[in-house]
Design an enzyme around this catalytic site. Structure first.
Site, PDB file in Angstrom:
ATOM      1  N   SER A 164      80.146   3.622  61.835  1.00 46.15           N
ATOM      2  CA  SER A 164      79.797   4.433  62.955  1.00 46.15           C
ATOM      3  C   SER A 164      81.058   4.683  63.532  1.00 46.15           C
ATOM      4  O   SER A 164      82.032   4.077  63.052  1.00 46.15           O
ATOM      5  CB  SER A 164      79.055   3.521  63.935  1.00 46.15           C
ATOM      6  OG  SER A 164      79.030   4.000  65.108  1.00 46.15           O
ATOM      7  N   TYR A 177      77.869  -4.955  68.029  1.00 44.98           N
ATOM      8  CA  TYR A 177      77.517  -3.841  67.205  1.00 44.98           C
ATOM      9  C   TYR A 177      78.857  -3.006  66.554  1.00 44.98           C
ATOM     10  O   TYR A 177      79.050  -2.506  65.502  1.00 44.98           O
ATOM     11  CB  TYR A 177      76.780  -2.828  67.839  1.00 44.98           C
ATOM     12  CG  TYR A 177      76.308  -1.388  67.140  1.00 44.98           C
ATOM     13  CD1 TYR A 177      75.549  -1.694  65.839  1.00 44.98           C
ATOM     14  CD2 TYR A 177      76.999  -0.413  67.180  1.00 44.98           C
ATOM     15  CE1 TYR A 177      75.211  -0.496  65.095  1.00 44.98           C
ATOM     16  CE2 TYR A 177      76.703   0.974  66.237  1.00 44.98           C
ATOM     17  CZ  TYR A 177      75.912   0.648  65.406  1.00 44.98           C
ATOM     18  OH  TYR A 177      75.442   1.696  64.487  1.00 44.98           O
TER      19      TYR A 177
END
Length: 208
Positions: A164, A177
């Site tokens: 990401s 995350y």
């Protein structure tokens, strides 16, 4: 080398179209795709099929996984697809997926499964933290180790890891995350250098 691009573009860089289907249904290599029941994983699974692969689809949600497999098989009688219901938060899950697909000719691993939650890190239950570490970091690393070794021995194959853009920007409220995505990006970069001389390509998807 890792690249930020669409999953479709990265598949094009990793592997050419295997070959046009013949009336006799020539043998196809397999792609193992985790997190395949929805979203990016589902899209990559369908793209892999269009590029000449059978698909071993791995996810927790049995119904959605079976829907994908049925869709793939209905679209082309020469394509095979298998569902593997697996919870990658559980110890040994990655090894079980690898063992279950050992009889297949796997030329592509897509380590896509992952999840995120929003909230201050210090307020999260420890079991929730452990689950994210397992799915976002431990399972992809274990899968890359197992399938990467097979591919290196065969002198061919590809690993595609989903990260990401948060890998490059520490994100309050999603600190773990972002850290887990940075781990995947770094892992992919290192593996790309290690495995290139052994005939295995590695790329990293950076959605966001």
């Amino acid at each position: 080398m890792t690249l930020s691009a669409s999953p479709t573009m990265l598949l094009s860089l990793l592997l050419p179209v295997v070959g046009a289907l013949s009336p006799g249904c020539e043998p196809r290599p397999w792609a193992v795709v985790t997190g395949a029941s929805s979203g990016i994983g589902r899209a990559i699974a369908l793209e892999a099929v269009s590029r000449g692969f059978n698909v071993a689809a791995v996810a927790r949600r049995k119904d959605q996984l079976q829907t994908l497999v049925n869709e793939i098989k209905a679209a082309n009688s020469c394509v095979d697809a298998l569902p593997f219901v697996s919870d990658l938060t559980q110890p040994g899950a990655a090894a079980k997926v690898h063992a279950a697909t050992k009889h297949l000719t796997v030329d592509l691993l897509v380590a896509n499964a992952g999840f995120a939650w929003v909230g201050d890190f210090v307020d999260q239950p420890m079991e929730k933290i452990a689950s994210m570490l397992a799915v976002n970091m431990a399972a992809p690393a274990e899968l890359c180790r197992l399938y990467g070794a097979d591919m290196a021995a065969a002198g061919r194959g590809a690993l595609l890891l989903t990260s990401s853009l948060t890998a490059f920007a520490p994100l309050p409220g999603s600190a773990l995350y972002g850290a887990s995505r940075a781990f995947i990006h770094s892992l992919a970069g290192g593996l790309a250098e290690e495995l290139a001389p052994r005939g295995v390509k590695v790329r990293c998807v950076l959605p966001g």
